[in-house]
Scaffold this motif. Structure first.
Motif, PDB file in Angstrom:
ATOM      1  N   GLU A 107      42.269  57.478  25.277  1.00 57.01           N
ATOM      2  CA  GLU A 107      41.997  57.873  26.489  1.00 57.01           C
ATOM      3  C   GLU A 107      42.359  57.397  27.105  1.00 57.01           C
ATOM      4  O   GLU A 107      41.814  56.394  27.204  1.00 57.01           O
ATOM      5  CB  GLU A 107      40.804  59.085  25.846  1.00 57.01           C
ATOM      6  N   ILE A 108      42.658  57.753  28.534  1.00 54.92           N
ATOM      7  CA  ILE A 108      42.395  57.200  29.554  1.00 54.92           C
ATOM      8  C   ILE A 108      41.203  56.239  29.778  1.00 54.92           C
ATOM      9  O   ILE A 108      41.470  54.878  30.331  1.00 54.92           O
ATOM     10  CB  ILE A 108      42.831  57.556  31.072  1.00 54.92           C
ATOM     11  N   PRO A 109      39.674  56.417  30.101  1.00 58.07           N
ATOM     12  CA  PRO A 109      38.939  56.184  30.087  1.00 58.07           C
ATOM     13  C   PRO A 109      38.669  54.873  29.229  1.00 58.07           C
ATOM     14  O   PRO A 109      38.602  53.952  30.662  1.00 58.07           O
ATOM     15  CB  PRO A 109      37.869  56.652  30.063  1.00 58.07           C
ATOM     16  N   ALA A 110      38.937  55.108  28.461  1.00 59.25           N
ATOM     17  CA  ALA A 110      39.186  53.562  27.082  1.00 59.25           C
ATOM     18  C   ALA A 110      39.951  52.426  27.743  1.00 59.25           C
ATOM     19  O   ALA A 110      39.733  50.907  27.447  1.00 59.25           O
ATOM     20  CB  ALA A 110      39.610  54.287  26.356  1.00 59.25           C
ATOM     21  N   THR A 111      41.090  52.581  28.906  1.00 59.77           N
ATOM     22  CA  THR A 111      41.576  51.407  28.811  1.00 59.77           C
ATOM     23  C   THR A 111      40.698  50.715  29.830  1.00 59.77           C
ATOM     24  O   THR A 111      41.247  49.095  30.832  1.00 59.77           O
ATOM     25  CB  THR A 111      42.963  52.371  29.379  1.00 59.77           C
ATOM     26  N   TYR A 112      40.402  50.736  30.825  1.00 60.49           N
ATOM     27  CA  TYR A 112      39.871  50.694  32.609  1.00 60.49           C
ATOM     28  C   TYR A 112      38.991  48.861  32.301  1.00 60.49           C
ATOM     29  O   TYR A 112      39.365  48.379  32.806  1.00 60.49           O
ATOM     30  CB  TYR A 112      38.814  51.314  32.834  1.00 60.49           C
ATOM     31  N   VAL A 113      38.247  48.902  31.095  1.00 62.05           N
ATOM     32  CA  VAL A 113      37.557  47.841  30.933  1.00 62.05           C
ATOM     33  C   VAL A 113      38.308  47.139  30.526  1.00 62.05           C
ATOM     34  O   VAL A 113      38.073  46.041  30.747  1.00 62.05           O
ATOM     35  CB  VAL A 113      36.792  48.367  29.659  1.00 62.05           C
ATOM     36  N   GLN A 114      38.618  46.959  29.612  1.00 59.58           N
ATOM     37  CA  GLN A 114      40.223  45.903  28.829  1.00 59.58           C
ATOM     38  C   GLN A 114      40.769  45.327  30.302  1.00 59.58           C
ATOM     39  O   GLN A 114      41.309  44.354  30.536  1.00 59.58           O
ATOM     40  CB  GLN A 114      41.218  46.907  28.229  1.00 59.58           C
ATOM     41  N   LEU A 115      41.841  46.273  31.107  1.00 56.36           N
ATOM     42  CA  LEU A 115      42.167  46.098  32.321  1.00 56.36           C
ATOM     43  C   LEU A 115      41.323  45.098  33.123  1.00 56.36           C
ATOM     44  O   LEU A 115      41.850  44.347  33.691  1.00 56.36           O
ATOM     45  CB  LEU A 115      43.263  47.734  32.691  1.00 56.36           C
ATOM     46  N   VAL A 116      40.495  45.639  33.615  1.00 60.46           N
ATOM     47  CA  VAL A 116      39.372  44.623  33.671  1.00 60.46           C
ATOM     48  C   VAL A 116      39.254  43.372  33.443  1.00 60.46           C
ATOM     49  O   VAL A 116      39.248  42.274  34.224  1.00 60.46           O
ATOM     50  CB  VAL A 116      37.821  45.278  34.272  1.00 60.46           C
ATOM     51  N   THR A 117      39.299  42.672  31.916  1.00 63.40           N
ATOM     52  CA  THR A 117      39.356  41.376  31.083  1.00 63.40           C
ATOM     53  C   THR A 117      40.703  41.086  31.439  1.00 63.40           C
ATOM     54  O   THR A 117      40.538  39.399  31.578  1.00 63.40           O
ATOM     55  CB  THR A 117      38.616  42.066  30.088  1.00 63.40           C
ATOM     56  N   ILE A 118      41.335  41.585  31.274  1.00 60.28           N
ATOM     57  CA  ILE A 118      43.003  41.221  31.804  1.00 60.28           C
ATOM     58  C   ILE A 118      43.086  40.745  32.718  1.00 60.28           C
ATOM     59  O   ILE A 118      43.189  39.335  32.944  1.00 60.28           O
ATOM     60  CB  ILE A 118      43.794  42.161  31.695  1.00 60.28           C
ATOM     61  N   LYS A 119      42.966  41.100  33.877  1.00 55.29           N
ATOM     62  CA  LYS A 119      42.517  40.455  35.125  1.00 55.29           C
ATOM     63  C   LYS A 119      42.332  39.161  35.390  1.00 55.29           C
ATOM     64  O   LYS A 119      41.894  38.542  35.600  1.00 55.29           O
ATOM     65  CB  LYS A 119      42.296  42.022  36.260  1.00 55.29           C
ATOM     66  N   GLN A 120      40.641  39.574  34.957  1.00 59.21           N
ATOM     67  CA  GLN A 120      39.730  37.973  34.647  1.00 59.21           C
ATOM     68  C   GLN A 120      40.614  36.905  34.118  1.00 59.21           C
ATOM     69  O   GLN A 120      41.066  35.949  34.750  1.00 59.21           O
ATOM     70  CB  GLN A 120      38.644  38.757  34.462  1.00 59.21           C
ATOM     71  N   ASN A 121      41.202  37.434  33.312  1.00 60.14           N
ATOM     72  CA  ASN A 121      42.076  36.627  32.518  1.00 60.14           C
ATOM     73  C   ASN A 121      43.530  35.813  33.464  1.00 60.14           C
ATOM     74  O   ASN A 121      43.540  33.941  33.341  1.00 60.14           O
ATOM     75  CB  ASN A 121      42.369  36.908  31.039  1.00 60.14           C
ATOM     76  N   PHE A 122      43.863  36.238  33.844  1.00 61.81           N
ATOM     77  CA  PHE A 122      44.768  36.273  34.706  1.00 61.81           C
ATOM     78  C   PHE A 122      44.312  35.389  35.842  1.00 61.81           C
ATOM     79  O   PHE A 122      44.868  34.669  36.517  1.00 61.81           O
ATOM     80  CB  PHE A 122      45.529  37.130  35.446  1.00 61.81           C
TER      81      PHE A 122
END
Length: 457
Positions: A107-122
């Protein structure tokens, strides 16, 4: 950077003040965040989907109100940010972790924290410049999966609805930011010629190893550093008139700036390591020790996460890392005098910070789409399947007596079902039925194979 989950944050120079119209929204968001924090601390009970989804709907109502208010105040562009956005971001990260704990990974809400962490890595990749295409691949793959999920959700929306769902807008915004950053990171390495790319990748590995050696005892680190020094000299000797050239025609190879710059950084790092040993100044040692402790805890979680991790536990690590990240100015850690720490110390601290962010991402990525109330059954079936596979591979001739303990365990798990479903303590059907049933059926298939082999013999 994001504000912490417990300490109120005043408007900073990069944030706009909160208007009178937005103040009630901020108060409600803080209340929702505090209720989520209270739920997170309750380790005596499983999370109830109705509680989480009910709170989430309250959040969405506030988001719609915020969007309407921002449009009225002409503050609806992507760059406008105040404390409301910071608290909203924290709420969405927490809900994202709760959705993962409930097994609602798709579900869409579950992806949000993953995107935050990916951006921090980038962001750290971009600041240090130390990465290869192979480092970006797993992130690109996950971004592609999230993009498909978002596009599919958007396509299913009612065509009569002019306004997209708030979570689609927020996740899409995060997704666009990540896609833009990964495109820029790819572009930076695309300038390096194919002939020079292996040298660049070799230098990235050396730089990372030198940074890791900086955290080891000086005497043992020096021995390996000398081996890396020989490799650096070999690479340096490949240059002609201080430039790397194409072996075919002797022309200057594309990507000189990146490769030569990285080579010089490696030599500087090597020199500092050989001379100084421990490179972190005393006034930054608390930061270093805190990062080392977080890294150690996350490493242990990677080994035991299947049995011990509750996805919401990752929130405390996110907050700690964001606190440390917020200490940096223009990507640099400053000492007590306000001066940038030595280059080698910067490399060590940034290395540890990036390592911790990467561990958090791996833990999020390894989350199974199974509700925590069903996780015990899921883990038992995984263990049983592994045992049966080992028996099949190495067990040799087996009798019915040998297989009896496995049959009993499989039967005891199967008997937990009611009308073909695994239920939680309250009689609800938790997420993850398909995953668990697949494991159960696989265990039965393995058992039948082993029993058939016994009959044949």
């Amino acid at each position: 950077m994001f504000s912490t989950a417990t300490v109120p944050v005043a408007a900073t120079p990069s944030q706009q003040p909160v208007s009178d119209a937005e103040q009630p929204i901020l108060n409600t968001l803080i209340s929702i965040r505090n209720r989520l924090a209270a739920l997170k601390k309750d380790r005596g009970n499983y999370y109830r989907p109705d509680d989480i989804v009910g709170l989430y709907n309250e959040l969405l109502a506030q988001v719609k109100l915020l969007q309407s208010t921002r449009a009225t105040e002409h503050h609806d562009n992507d760059t406008y940010k105040n404390r409301v956005d910071s608290v909203l971001d924290e709420c969405f990260q927490l809900f994202s972790l709760f959705y993962l704990a409930l097994g609602k990974n798709k579900e869409i809400p579950a992806t949000y924290v993953q995107l935050v962490t990916i951006k921090q890595n980038f962001e750290l990749f971009n600041e240090t410049g130390i990465y290869t295409d192979a480092d970006l691949e797993p992130f690109q793959k996950r971004l592609g999966e999230i993009r498909q999920l978002v596009d599919a959700e958007a396509a299913q929306m009612d065509e009569s609805t002019d306004t997209p769902k708030p979570e689609i807008l927020l996740v899409s915004r995060r997704l666009r930011q990540c896609e833009k950053e990964v495109s820029e990171l790819e572009e930076a390495t695309r300038d390096i010629s194919d002939d020079l790319l292996p040298t660049y990748e070799d230098l990235v590995r050396i730089k990372r190893r030198l940074t890791a050696l900086s955290m080891m005892p000086h005497e043992s680190a020096t021995k390996e550093a000398k081996e890396l020094q020989r490799r650096l000299i070999e690479i340096d000797d490949q240059r002609v008139d201080d430039r790397f050239v194409n072996p075919q025609d002797g022309s200057v190879a594309a990507g000189q700036t990146q490769v030569v710059g990285l080579l010089e950084e490696c030599f500087d790092c090597l020199h500092d390591l050989m001379v100084e040993g421990s490179t972190v100044p005393k006034d930054l040692m608390p930061v270093y020790e805190r990062l080392m402790e977080i890294r150690s805890q996350l490493e242990k979680l990677l080994l035991t996460s299947r049995w011990t991790l509750r996805e919401t536990d990752l929130w405390s690590y996110q907050v700690q890392l964001q606190d440390i990240d917020a200490m940096r100015r223009n990507g640099q850690f400053k000492d007590s005098t306000g001066e940038p720490a030595p280059q080698q110390a910067q490399a060590v601290l940034n290395f540890l910070l990036h390592k911790c962010y990467n561990f958090v991402y791996k833990l999020l990525s390894s989350s199974e789409p199974v509700a925590e109330s069903l996780m015990l059954v899921h883990n038992q079936l995984r263990t049983l399947r592994r045992c049966l596979l080992e028996v099949k591979k190495y067990g040799g001739p087996l009798t019915a007596r040998d297989l009896y303990p496995y049959q009993m365990k499989l039967s005891s798990i199967d008997n937990l079902r009611t009308d073909g479903k695994f239920l939680d303590d309250e009689g609800h059907i938790p997420e993850g039925q398909g995953v668990v049933m697949s494991l159960l059926n696989e265990c039965y298939d393995l058992m039948y194979e082993l029993m058939a082999a016994d009959v044949d013999e």
